[in-house]
Scaffold this motif. Structure first.
Motif, PDB file in Angstrom:
ATOM      1  N   GLY A   1      44.521  41.669  47.117  1.00 27.25           N
ATOM      2  CA  GLY A   1      43.877  42.970  47.079  1.00 27.25           C
ATOM      3  C   GLY A   1      43.472  43.505  48.438  1.00 27.25           C
ATOM      4  O   GLY A   1      43.551  44.709  48.688  1.00 27.25           O
TER       5      GLY A   1
ATOM      6  N   GLU B   1      41.841  50.811  47.229  1.00 27.45           N
ATOM      7  CA  GLU B   1      41.610  49.565  46.505  1.00 27.45           C
ATOM      8  C   GLU B   1      42.439  49.533  45.224  1.00 27.45           C
ATOM      9  O   GLU B   1      42.704  50.568  44.627  1.00 27.45           O
TER      10      GLU B   1
ATOM     11  N   PRO C   1      42.418  41.761  37.717  1.00 27.21           N
ATOM     12  CA  PRO C   1      41.931  40.938  38.826  1.00 27.21           C
ATOM     13  C   PRO C   1      41.769  39.482  38.401  1.00 27.21           C
ATOM     14  O   PRO C   1      41.537  39.178  37.230  1.00 27.21           O
TER      15      PRO C   1
ATOM     16  N   TRP D   1      45.173  39.909  42.443  1.00 28.58           N
ATOM     17  CA  TRP D   1      45.381  40.721  41.248  1.00 28.58           C
ATOM     18  C   TRP D   1      46.759  40.405  40.692  1.00 28.58           C
ATOM     19  O   TRP D   1      47.678  40.064  41.440  1.00 28.58           O
TER      20      TRP D   1
END
Length: 161
Positions: free
Chosen positions: A27, A37, A46, A62
């Motif tokens: 991420g 993001e 996630p 993720w």
């Protein structure tokens, strides 16, 4: 997706039923490269999902289920893959929920002296070393229910096994 990944997926789908393709994405590298993001949505989950991890979840690993993504998102992942050590491809029959649960269980490793550390298996710079740092039993556990785990490192695709 790249021709190499498409070819690998086609071969595995011909051999096994219900193979799905997932991208495991760092991420923080995603944010640095794309300027935004990663956020939770259908097909994107996630691995830092405990309440105490909420503030750092954006920067952690993720999982993206490619069959649920738009072509634009897939294209962004491919550009990310070529520019930063940030992405790997997982081929599995597991559904998203089961795969993410398996991967969450791999995040923490116990060190000597009762200490724990984050196992950055979602980083290609770590994946390239797995065959040398894990025992055969540990590697088999790592690859449980995963048919192939491929990543781009030093201008070439590699496989964990």
């Amino acid at each position: 997706m790249t021709p190499f990944i498409q070819s690998k997926l086609a071969k595995l789908q011909a051999q096994y039923h219900d193979i799905k393709l997932y991208a495991v994405v760092d991420g923080l590298q995603y944010e640095r490269h794309l300027g935004d993001e990663i956020s939770y949505q259908d097909g994107v989950s996630p691995l830092f999902r405990q309440p105490e991890d909420a503030k750092i979840a954006f920067a952690g690993p993720w999982v993206f289920e490619l069959s649920k993504l738009s072509k634009d998102v897939i294209d962004e992942l491919i550009t990310l893959e070529k520019s930063k050590p940030s992405l790997s491809w997982v081929f599995s029959q597991l559904d998203m929920f089961s795969l993410t649960n398996n991967l969450v269980d791999l995040l923490n490793v116990q060190l000597p002296g009762e200490r724990f550390a984050l196992f950055r298996f979602y980083d290609p710079r770590v994946l390239i070393q797995l065959k040398e740092i894990l025992t055969k039993e540990q590697l088999a556990h790592f690859m449980d229910n995963i048919y192939d785990w491929t990543f781009y490192h030093d201008d070439h695709y590699h496989s964990v096994v």
